[in-house]
Write a protein that holds these residues in place. Structure first.
Motif, PDB file in Angstrom:
ATOM      1  N   LYS A  33       0.922  -1.145  -0.156  1.00 39.49           N
ATOM      2  CA  LYS A  33       0.001  -0.003   0.251  1.00 39.49           C
ATOM      3  C   LYS A  33       0.793   1.413  -0.068  1.00 39.49           C
ATOM      4  O   LYS A  33       0.469   2.328  -0.763  1.00 39.49           O
ATOM      5  N   VAL A  34       2.056   1.292   0.708  1.00 48.32           N
ATOM      6  CA  VAL A  34       2.919   2.260   0.738  1.00 48.32           C
ATOM      7  C   VAL A  34       3.495   2.447  -0.644  1.00 48.32           C
ATOM      8  O   VAL A  34       3.688   3.676  -1.070  1.00 48.32           O
ATOM      9  N   LYS A  35       3.789   1.466  -1.270  1.00 50.45           N
ATOM     10  CA  LYS A  35       4.413   1.761  -2.795  1.00 50.45           C
ATOM     11  C   LYS A  35       3.244   2.074  -3.750  1.00 50.45           C
ATOM     12  O   LYS A  35       3.708   3.143  -4.307  1.00 50.45           O
ATOM     13  N   VAL A  36       2.235   1.765  -3.385  1.00 53.70           N
ATOM     14  CA  VAL A  36       1.292   2.230  -4.294  1.00 53.70           C
ATOM     15  C   VAL A  36       0.741   3.691  -4.498  1.00 53.70           C
ATOM     16  O   VAL A  36       0.849   4.489  -5.184  1.00 53.70           O
ATOM     17  N   TRP A  37       0.944   4.239  -2.751  1.00 54.25           N
ATOM     18  CA  TRP A  37       0.450   5.404  -2.395  1.00 54.25           C
ATOM     19  C   TRP A  37       1.725   6.164  -2.914  1.00 54.25           C
ATOM     20  O   TRP A  37       1.521   7.411  -3.474  1.00 54.25           O
ATOM     21  N   LEU A  38       2.831   5.801  -2.691  1.00 54.42           N
ATOM     22  CA  LEU A  38       4.006   6.799  -3.227  1.00 54.42           C
ATOM     23  C   LEU A  38       3.982   7.253  -4.657  1.00 54.42           C
ATOM     24  O   LEU A  38       4.212   8.125  -5.304  1.00 54.42           O
ATOM     25  N   GLN A  39       3.558   5.891  -5.469  1.00 58.97           N
ATOM     26  CA  GLN A  39       3.729   5.937  -6.786  1.00 58.97           C
ATOM     27  C   GLN A  39       2.576   6.937  -7.403  1.00 58.97           C
ATOM     28  O   GLN A  39       2.918   7.641  -8.492  1.00 58.97           O
ATOM     29  N   GLU A  40       1.446   6.868  -6.820  1.00 55.91           N
ATOM     30  CA  GLU A  40       0.156   7.477  -7.319  1.00 55.91           C
ATOM     31  C   GLU A  40       0.279   9.018  -6.935  1.00 55.91           C
ATOM     32  O   GLU A  40       0.032  10.020  -7.797  1.00 55.91           O
ATOM     33  N   ARG A  41       0.925   9.179  -5.741  1.00 56.43           N
ATOM     34  CA  ARG A  41       0.898  10.411  -5.051  1.00 56.43           C
ATOM     35  C   ARG A  41       1.951  11.725  -5.535  1.00 56.43           C
ATOM     36  O   ARG A  41       1.997  12.825  -5.338  1.00 56.43           O
ATOM     37  N   TRP A  42       3.206  11.085  -5.689  1.00 57.06           N
ATOM     38  CA  TRP A  42       4.510  11.366  -5.857  1.00 57.06           C
ATOM     39  C   TRP A  42       4.251  12.818  -6.929  1.00 57.06           C
ATOM     40  O   TRP A  42       4.853  13.911  -6.580  1.00 57.06           O
ATOM     41  N   PRO A  43       3.706  12.433  -8.195  1.00 53.95           N
ATOM     42  CA  PRO A  43       3.569  13.637  -9.177  1.00 53.95           C
ATOM     43  C   PRO A  43       2.637  14.535  -8.749  1.00 53.95           C
ATOM     44  O   PRO A  43       3.118  15.839  -8.885  1.00 53.95           O
ATOM     45  N   VAL A  44       1.735  14.117  -7.892  1.00 50.97           N
ATOM     46  CA  VAL A  44       0.967  15.074  -7.335  1.00 50.97           C
ATOM     47  C   VAL A  44       1.847  16.267  -6.397  1.00 50.97           C
ATOM     48  O   VAL A  44       1.406  17.410  -6.514  1.00 50.97           O
ATOM     49  N   TRP A  45       2.581  15.748  -5.403  1.00 47.07           N
ATOM     50  CA  TRP A  45       3.292  16.423  -4.568  1.00 47.07           C
ATOM     51  C   TRP A  45       4.232  17.219  -5.325  1.00 47.07           C
ATOM     52  O   TRP A  45       4.749  18.283  -4.895  1.00 47.07           O
ATOM     53  N   CYS A  46       4.854  16.724  -6.118  1.00 44.41           N
ATOM     54  CA  CYS A  46       5.711  17.573  -7.002  1.00 44.41           C
ATOM     55  C   CYS A  46       5.161  18.858  -7.589  1.00 44.41           C
ATOM     56  O   CYS A  46       5.871  19.867  -7.605  1.00 44.41           O
ATOM     57  N   HIS A  47       4.085  18.823  -8.201  1.00 41.83           N
ATOM     58  CA  HIS A  47       3.289  19.665  -8.773  1.00 41.83           C
ATOM     59  C   HIS A  47       2.822  20.693  -7.703  1.00 41.83           C
ATOM     60  O   HIS A  47       2.693  22.052  -7.801  1.00 41.83           O
ATOM     61  N   ASP A  48       2.317  20.375  -6.883  1.00 40.30           N
ATOM     62  CA  ASP A  48       1.352  21.041  -5.765  1.00 40.30           C
ATOM     63  C   ASP A  48       2.151  20.475  -4.268  1.00 40.30           C
ATOM     64  O   ASP A  48       1.380  19.853  -3.657  1.00 40.30           O
ATOM     65  N   PRO A  49       3.329  20.992  -3.838  1.00 43.23           N
ATOM     66  CA  PRO A  49       4.035  20.507  -2.598  1.00 43.23           C
ATOM     67  C   PRO A  49       3.244  20.583  -1.308  1.00 43.23           C
ATOM     68  O   PRO A  49       2.841  22.010  -1.351  1.00 43.23           O
ATOM     69  N   PRO A  50       3.001  19.734  -0.637  1.00 42.12           N
ATOM     70  CA  PRO A  50       2.333  19.980   0.834  1.00 42.12           C
ATOM     71  C   PRO A  50       3.500  20.440   1.646  1.00 42.12           C
ATOM     72  O   PRO A  50       4.673  20.326   1.438  1.00 42.12           O
ATOM     73  N   PRO A  51       3.269  21.057   2.781  1.00 42.41           N
ATOM     74  CA  PRO A  51       4.376  21.706   3.564  1.00 42.41           C
ATOM     75  C   PRO A  51       5.207  20.705   4.179  1.00 42.41           C
ATOM     76  O   PRO A  51       6.419  21.098   4.459  1.00 42.41           O
ATOM     77  N   TRP A  52       5.090  19.324   4.338  1.00 39.51           N
ATOM     78  CA  TRP A  52       5.936  18.241   4.764  1.00 39.51           C
ATOM     79  C   TRP A  52       6.876  17.600   3.534  1.00 39.51           C
ATOM     80  O   TRP A  52       7.515  16.883   3.902  1.00 39.51           O
ATOM     81  N   PHE A  53       6.560  18.108   2.367  1.00 41.67           N
ATOM     82  CA  PHE A  53       6.993  17.629   1.257  1.00 41.67           C
ATOM     83  C   PHE A  53       8.569  18.080   1.270  1.00 41.67           C
ATOM     84  O   PHE A  53       8.804  19.045  -0.051  1.00 41.67           O
ATOM     85  N   THR A  54       9.336  18.025   1.788  1.00 40.36           N
ATOM     86  CA  THR A  54      10.691  18.872   1.825  1.00 40.36           C
ATOM     87  C   THR A  54      11.530  17.723   1.366  1.00 40.36           C
ATOM     88  O   THR A  54      11.704  16.482   1.514  1.00 40.36           O
ATOM     89  N   PRO A  55      13.089  18.362   1.206  1.00 40.92           N
ATOM     90  CA  PRO A  55      14.229  17.470   0.739  1.00 40.92           C
ATOM     91  C   PRO A  55      14.415  16.579   2.239  1.00 40.92           C
ATOM     92  O   PRO A  55      14.823  15.391   1.970  1.00 40.92           O
TER      93      PRO A  55
END
Length: 111
Positions: A33-55
């Motif tokens: 589930k974590v793998k699928v979540w990361l694959q699906e959401r990563w592009p969304v976070w790159c386009h519109d980064p949430p506050p926690w999506f930091t280096p």
């Protein structure tokens, strides 16, 4: 409404999950589930980064993950870009220190 366990993480499911994967052992993760979540959401976070999506969060994600292929390749690519950007910033800071007075005199000439 789901909430991350710390202030500043946000109040949605992604925020709660992001907090879990960098604060709890991967032994408790539902790995597929974590793998699928990361694959699906990563592009969304790159386009519109949430506050926690930091280096730092991205580095911690990889540091805490098991080696069983849970982390998608795009995550590693993003981390490499983070490192390259950080190195360029450090190089710029190192070199700009010696030119600071020249730049300052151009901006604010002496009276």
């Amino acid at each position: 409404v789901r909430r991350g366990a710390c202030v500043g993480w946000g109040s949605n499911l992604d925020s709660a999950r992001a907090h879990v994967v960098v604060n709890f052992s991967h032994y408790y993760w539902p790995l597929e589930k974590v793998k699928v979540w990361l694959q699906e959401r990563w592009p969304v976070w790159c386009h519109d980064p949430p506050p926690w999506f930091t280096p730092r969060w991205r580095q911690n994600l990889v540091a805490y993950a098991p080696l069983a292929g849970v982390i998608p390749a795009c995550v590693y690519e993003h981390i490499e870009r983070d490192k390259a950007l950080s190195q360029r910033r450090m190089t710029f800071k190192k070199h700009s220190g010696s030119h600071g007075s020249v730049l300052q005199s151009m901006i604010m000439p002496e009276a």
